[in-house]
Design a protein around this motif. Structure first.
Motif, PDB file in Angstrom:
ATOM      1  N   ASN A   1       0.823  -1.209   0.000  1.00 16.10           N
ATOM      2  CA  ASN A   1       0.000   0.000   0.000  1.00 16.10           C
ATOM      3  C   ASN A   1       0.861   1.265   0.000  1.00 16.10           C
ATOM      4  O   ASN A   1       0.570   2.216  -0.731  1.00 16.10           O
TER       5      ASN A   1
ATOM      6  N   TRP B   1       3.938   1.477  -1.128  1.00 12.80           N
ATOM      7  CA  TRP B   1       4.590   1.561  -2.431  1.00 12.80           C
ATOM      8  C   TRP B   1       3.629   2.127  -3.472  1.00 12.80           C
ATOM      9  O   TRP B   1       4.008   2.972  -4.280  1.00 12.80           O
ATOM     10  N   LEU B   2       2.408   1.669  -3.447  1.00 14.58           N
ATOM     11  CA  LEU B   2       1.433   2.099  -4.447  1.00 14.58           C
ATOM     12  C   LEU B   2       0.958   3.541  -4.235  1.00 14.58           C
ATOM     13  O   LEU B   2       0.737   4.276  -5.193  1.00 14.58           O
ATOM     14  N   ASN B   3       0.801   3.948  -2.974  1.00 13.15           N
ATOM     15  CA  ASN B   3       0.145   5.224  -2.677  1.00 13.15           C
ATOM     16  C   ASN B   3       0.995   6.258  -1.968  1.00 13.15           C
ATOM     17  O   ASN B   3       0.554   7.387  -1.790  1.00 13.15           O
ATOM     18  N   GLY B   4       2.178   5.890  -1.518  1.00 13.13           N
ATOM     19  CA  GLY B   4       2.970   6.813  -0.720  1.00 13.13           C
ATOM     20  C   GLY B   4       2.375   6.925   0.673  1.00 13.13           C
ATOM     21  O   GLY B   4       1.501   6.158   1.057  1.00 13.13           O
ATOM     22  N   SER B   5       2.857   7.877   1.432  1.00 10.64           N
ATOM     23  CA  SER B   5       2.353   8.092   2.787  1.00 10.64           C
ATOM     24  C   SER B   5       1.834   9.510   2.899  1.00 10.64           C
ATOM     25  O   SER B   5       2.573  10.460   2.660  1.00 10.64           O
ATOM     26  N   PRO B   6       0.577   9.682   3.267  1.00 12.48           N
ATOM     27  CA  PRO B   6       0.034  11.041   3.363  1.00 12.48           C
ATOM     28  C   PRO B   6       0.600  11.843   4.533  1.00 12.48           C
ATOM     29  O   PRO B   6       0.472  13.047   4.569  1.00 12.48           O
TER      30      PRO B   6
ATOM     31  N   ARG C   1       8.213  12.681   0.775  1.00  9.53           N
ATOM     32  CA  ARG C   1       8.620  11.579  -0.093  1.00  9.53           C
ATOM     33  C   ARG C   1       9.948  10.964   0.322  1.00  9.53           C
ATOM     34  O   ARG C   1      10.084   9.740   0.345  1.00  9.53           O
TER      35      ARG C   1
ATOM     36  N   THR D   1       9.464   8.859   3.336  1.00  8.85           N
ATOM     37  CA  THR D   1       8.729   7.643   3.013  1.00  8.85           C
ATOM     38  C   THR D   1       9.609   6.655   2.259  1.00  8.85           C
ATOM     39  O   THR D   1       9.588   5.453   2.550  1.00  8.85           O
TER      40      THR D   1
ATOM     41  N   ARG E   1       7.332   6.733  -9.318  1.00  4.73           N
ATOM     42  CA  ARG E   1       5.899   6.985  -9.121  1.00  4.73           C
ATOM     43  C   ARG E   1       5.657   8.312  -8.414  1.00  4.73           C
ATOM     44  O   ARG E   1       4.742   9.042  -8.738  1.00  4.73           O
ATOM     45  N   TRP E   2       6.467   8.591  -7.388  1.00 11.66           N
ATOM     46  CA  TRP E   2       6.223   9.749  -6.519  1.00 11.66           C
ATOM     47  C   TRP E   2       6.971  11.003  -6.948  1.00 11.66           C
ATOM     48  O   TRP E   2       6.648  12.096  -6.509  1.00 11.66           O
TER      49      TRP E   2
END
Length: 114
Positions: free
Chosen positions: A49, A51-56, A60, A63, A91-92
């Motif tokens: 999760n 990896w797919l979405n990062g951390s809110p 970056r 993370t 991705r990020w």
């Protein structure tokens, strides 16, 4: 105020060298999308999760670093951690467009395995 004369600065600057990397990763041997996603799909759900979405809640670089440490602690091989962190970075959008961005990623991975 303490200043060093330029000759002293040059003398010590000439002695500096890039320390050798303790962890060899091949930045040119990148996985294709299918192989990378196979690695991602094999991760524990929380890591997948992130990896797919990062951390809110984090920036970056924090993370990417936290993910690298988590992957290392989970027993993922350094070469695969490099691939996963580089893929997350693409991705990020943090390091991959910088000059020598692969060195930033290699440094994060190397530190995760100290």
């Amino acid at each position: 105020e303490i200043y060093s004369d330029s000759a002293t600065i040059r003398k010590w600057a000439d002695k500096w060298y890039e320390p050798p990397r303790r962890l060899a990763v091949d930045a040119d041997a990148l996985l294709d999308d299918q192989a990378l996603m196979a690695l991602v799909n094999g991760l524990p759900p929380r890591m997948r999760n992130v990896w797919l979405n990062g951390s809110p809640k984090a920036d970056r670089s924090e993370t990417l670093t936290g993910l690298a440490y988590g992957l290392a602690q989970h027993g993922i091989q350094p070469k695969d951690v490099y691939q996963l962190i580089r893929g997350a970075d693409v991705r990020w959008g943090k390091y991959h467009e910088r000059d020598n961005g692969e060195l930033y990623i290699a440094d994060i991975v190397e530190r995760a395995f100290k």
